[in-house]
Design a protein around this motif. Sequence first.
Motif, short mmCIF file in Angstrom:
data_model
loop_
_atom_site.label_atom_id
_atom_site.label_comp_id
_atom_site.label_asym_id
_atom_site.label_seq_id
_atom_site.Cartn_x
_atom_site.Cartn_y
_atom_site.Cartn_z
N VAL A 190 45.16 2.74 36.01
CA VAL A 190 44.34 3.05 35.05
C VAL A 190 44.60 3.05 33.62
O VAL A 190 45.73 3.37 33.23
N THR A 191 44.00 2.74 32.81
CA THR A 191 44.17 2.49 31.26
C THR A 191 43.76 3.80 30.31
O THR A 191 44.17 3.85 29.31
N ALA A 192 42.95 4.76 30.79
CA ALA A 192 42.28 5.73 30.26
C ALA A 192 41.92 6.93 31.14
O ALA A 192 41.44 6.65 32.17
N VAL A 193 42.30 7.91 30.69
CA VAL A 193 41.78 9.08 31.31
C VAL A 193 40.62 9.99 30.58
O VAL A 193 40.69 10.08 29.43
N GLU A 194 39.49 10.01 31.30
CA GLU A 194 38.25 10.66 30.68
C GLU A 194 38.60 12.26 30.93
O GLU A 194 38.20 12.38 32.44
N LEU A 195 38.92 13.17 30.31
CA LEU A 195 38.91 14.49 30.74
C LEU A 195 37.75 15.48 30.56
O LEU A 195 37.09 15.24 29.53
N MET A 196 37.41 16.00 31.53
CA MET A 196 36.25 16.97 31.65
C MET A 196 36.66 17.89 30.61
O MET A 196 37.78 18.05 30.15
N PRO A 197 35.49 18.73 29.99
CA PRO A 197 35.76 19.38 28.73
C PRO A 197 36.99 20.25 28.86
O PRO A 197 37.43 20.78 29.71
N VAL A 198 37.73 20.23 27.66
CA VAL A 198 39.07 20.48 27.39
C VAL A 198 39.02 21.34 26.07
O VAL A 198 39.84 22.03 25.70
N ASN A 199 37.59 21.26 25.56
CA ASN A 199 37.50 22.45 24.26
C ASN A 199 37.22 23.76 24.73
O ASN A 199 36.87 23.92 26.05
N GLU A 200 37.21 24.93 24.15
CA GLU A 200 37.12 26.24 24.88
C GLU A 200 35.88 26.47 25.24
O GLU A 200 34.69 26.09 24.87
N PHE A 201 35.73 27.06 26.45
CA PHE A 201 34.74 27.34 27.29
C PHE A 201 34.97 29.00 27.90
O PHE A 201 36.19 29.31 28.17
N PRO A 202 34.31 29.70 28.23
CA PRO A 202 34.28 30.87 29.20
C PRO A 202 34.84 30.58 30.30
O PRO A 202 34.17 29.86 31.13
N ILE A 203 36.06 31.16 30.92
CA ILE A 203 36.70 31.00 31.99
C ILE A 203 35.85 31.55 33.09
O ILE A 203 35.77 30.91 34.38
N LYS A 204 35.09 32.66 33.04
CA LYS A 204 33.91 32.97 33.79
C LYS A 204 32.78 32.78 33.07
O LYS A 204 32.55 32.85 31.76
N ASP A 205 31.64 32.75 33.89
CA ASP A 205 30.27 32.53 33.31
C ASP A 205 29.97 33.76 32.63
O ASP A 205 30.06 34.89 33.08
N SER A 206 29.47 33.58 31.35
CA SER A 206 29.03 34.76 30.41
C SER A 206 27.75 35.10 30.35
O SER A 206 27.47 36.08 29.55
N HIS A 207 26.99 34.64 31.10
CA HIS A 207 25.51 34.95 31.29
C HIS A 207 25.31 35.98 32.27
O HIS A 207 25.19 35.78 33.58
N GLY A 208 24.85 37.11 32.13
CA GLY A 208 24.34 38.21 32.76
C GLY A 208 24.97 38.46 33.96
O GLY A 208 26.05 38.81 33.83
N ASN A 209 24.46 38.62 35.13
CA ASN A 209 25.25 39.08 36.44
C ASN A 209 26.20 38.14 36.78
O ASN A 209 26.79 38.16 37.99
N LYS A 210 26.22 36.90 36.25
CA LYS A 210 27.12 35.71 36.74
C LYS A 210 28.61 35.91 36.38
O LYS A 210 29.17 34.96 36.72
N MET A 211 28.80 37.03 35.66
CA MET A 211 30.01 37.23 35.10
C MET A 211 31.33 36.89 35.77
O MET A 211 32.21 36.27 35.44
N ASP A 212 31.27 37.14 37.13
CA ASP A 212 32.32 36.75 38.15
C ASP A 212 32.41 35.35 38.60
O ASP A 212 33.20 35.21 39.36
N ARG A 213 31.39 34.81 38.37
CA ARG A 213 31.51 33.28 38.87
C ARG A 213 32.40 32.27 37.97
O ARG A 213 32.18 32.51 36.79
N ALA A 214 33.15 31.74 38.54
CA ALA A 214 34.08 30.75 37.83
C ALA A 214 33.37 29.66 37.13
O ALA A 214 32.27 29.06 37.67
N ASN A 215 33.58 29.34 36.02
CA ASN A 215 33.17 28.36 35.17
C ASN A 215 34.38 27.31 35.13
O ASN A 215 34.93 26.79 34.24
N TYR A 216 34.22 26.29 36.27
CA TYR A 216 35.06 25.46 36.48
C TYR A 216 35.17 24.31 35.71
O TYR A 216 35.92 23.66 35.25
N TRP A 217 33.96 23.58 35.81
CA TRP A 217 33.86 22.32 35.08
C TRP A 217 33.99 22.32 33.58
O TRP A 217 34.55 21.51 32.95
N GLY A 218 33.65 23.52 32.88
CA GLY A 218 33.81 23.76 31.54
C GLY A 218 32.56 23.10 30.72
O GLY A 218 32.86 23.13 29.51
N TYR A 219 31.54 22.85 31.25
CA TYR A 219 30.28 22.48 30.42
C TYR A 219 29.53 23.73 29.70
O TYR A 219 28.50 23.60 29.98
#
Length: 693
Positions: A190-219
């Motif tokens: 391959v000639t290029a890697v397209e990296l899924m989001p690498v700018n800062e995002f919450p490692i856990k979901d920051s919305h309400g009761n979902k705080m313990d759910r992983a935010n894996y993709w980073g969108y």
Amino acid sequence: MLMRQPCPSLQFAYSPPFGATIQDTGVQFSVFSRSATAMRLLLYNNVNDREPAEVIDFDRNTDRWGDVWSLHVPNLAEGQLYHFQASGPWAPEIGHRFDSTARLIDPYAQALAGEYQKCADGVVRPPKCVVVDGAFDWEGDRHLRRDVSESVIYEMHVKGFTKSKTAKVKCPGTYLGVIEKIPYLKDLGVTAVELMPVNEFPIKDSHGNKMDRANYWGYDPMAFFSPHRGYAHDKTPGAQVREFKEMVKALHKAGIEVILDVVFNHTCEGNEKGPTLSFKGLENQVYYILSEGQHYCNYSGCGNTLNGNHPVVREMIFHCLRHWVHNYHIDGFRFDLASILSRDTKGNLIPNPPMVDLIAEDPLLADTKIIAEAWDAAGAYQVGSFGGARWAEWNGRYRDDARGFWRGDGGTLGALATRLAGSSDLYEHDNRPPHCSINLITTHDGFTMNDLVSYKEKHNMANGEDNRDGDNHNISDNYGVEGPTRKKAITVTRDRQIRNMLGTLLLSQGVPMLVSGDEIRRTQKGNNNAYCQDNDISWFDWKLVDKNKDLFRFVKSLIAFRLKQPTVRRKTYLTGQPVDGRLIPDVSWFSPAGVGLEWNQQELAMMAYIAAPSRVDDPEGLGRDLVMMFNSTGQDRTFNMPEIGRGMKWNLFVDTAAESPADIYPDADGPMPSIGHAIEMPCHSLKVMVSAE
């Protein structure tokens, strides 16, 4: 005579005007807020401190310049931790949501450190900002400037690529882990890697009761200028800046470009019920699109919508893009839900949106690739009409038509031919070349290639949403059994279908994008929306590299062929007219009988004869003629070479019905078919022949 002196180490090649800027005597802090009545700087000694060591008030008379609050603090240095805190009106009915107790992330922060801190009253405090020096020895590294038409893109998750124990790397799940696996990427080609989001995002979901759910993709971004701290091996505040740059430099040394998936369509602050972490507490009515001056418009599907065409937000986005390009040597961007950039400050779609045009014309971004996901979550679908010739697009039509054809859906014969030829119906207008089409069959969002031929239905129960999440329109099939099976007839069909789709993708005009793991049959066990699965469901399983080495060889050979064969990566559209005085058109379509194809036929079987490009497009004369035979029916067929190909010598290149290694001949030197006799095409198969040199 003056001699140019190289500069091996630069603090910043591009310095945004806001944020924390290191100076000889200290640090200058600058932040925009039009409506704040007071601004404070909170300084911390340690990353886990709950309270600041010092609070410094900005002086309204001396530290405010227009709508910018700017304060110089002496004797501070790299690594200093800080927040902003703003006082102002709490008037949600007119868009103001100031909270004088909220700790706020600097929108221009260069790095974050630490975790969220929960308070007894339920308030969530965000990670701390880090003052960054940015000095780094690039050793002469520059952007690779590979032509878009010569690209093969590999969509990849930084953490997931090496997090599994099967990766056997020293630094799993990190930027440095990617470096350890560069030999694999080089081998794949391959000639290029397209990296899924690498700018800062919450490692856990920051919305309400979902705080313990992983935010894996980073969108779910929260600091657009900061590399994600979770992907750093060294946990020292700010270390992610250096490690990210080391990864980019190493990829460049291997000849691989780096494209970032950027999310300038919403933030993790959510709607009225979401936390105040940054933008809400600084100038809510500027940073977000509001309805009736108070309610968050949700064109992103994530609770709010960034106000991208407001001049202040537009300026921030431009500074951010330039920052990544010139301070991190990023080669391009894929804009998530890019149609939101076509909406004005009231949310209306507008023709010739200034943000889209300005990104294309920005001289500081001239060397970068810009790719749009040309739709949003509110119904805007702009595939084929997003921007001008500088903009490439994820071609969602290609995905649907290729899937439908190989599944056997009626009426897809002409659609597949159009996609194979570069999607001129979508991109030829406005002088947009074929490489504006980023061809894809799978992406991070949806089934993997393995699951596309193994499941008819999504299986997302592990996400905790009762299987309601994820798309129901997958254009997939299981060929008789839902999920894994040992039934020989089914496994044979699935093997062929994977090769059929990958062969089509990598031999189509346009630019192919391959999803990490499809080359080794990575599975998500039928989960088509693994956004919260930070585990083996999502991670790259390196055991599959050996288990499915025949498929890896197949994909690797296709990529190598594509990169040296200009016939399949033209810069102009196929016309059906003769080239360079030859009697053979640049593309011809035939029925299995070898005569002109009737496009209204229902049977999904055809041949494409693609002639080598002209000497203008192929000055070295490397191009060779191709004959591609497609049989997407459930029955074996016989094909006859069309008359225009009978006077030539041919070698077999691809035969997806054959067992490895006869499924592909890397040097396109397979056994020559008997041109005067019928060519057998088993059901669900693709065969490609290349004119002999």
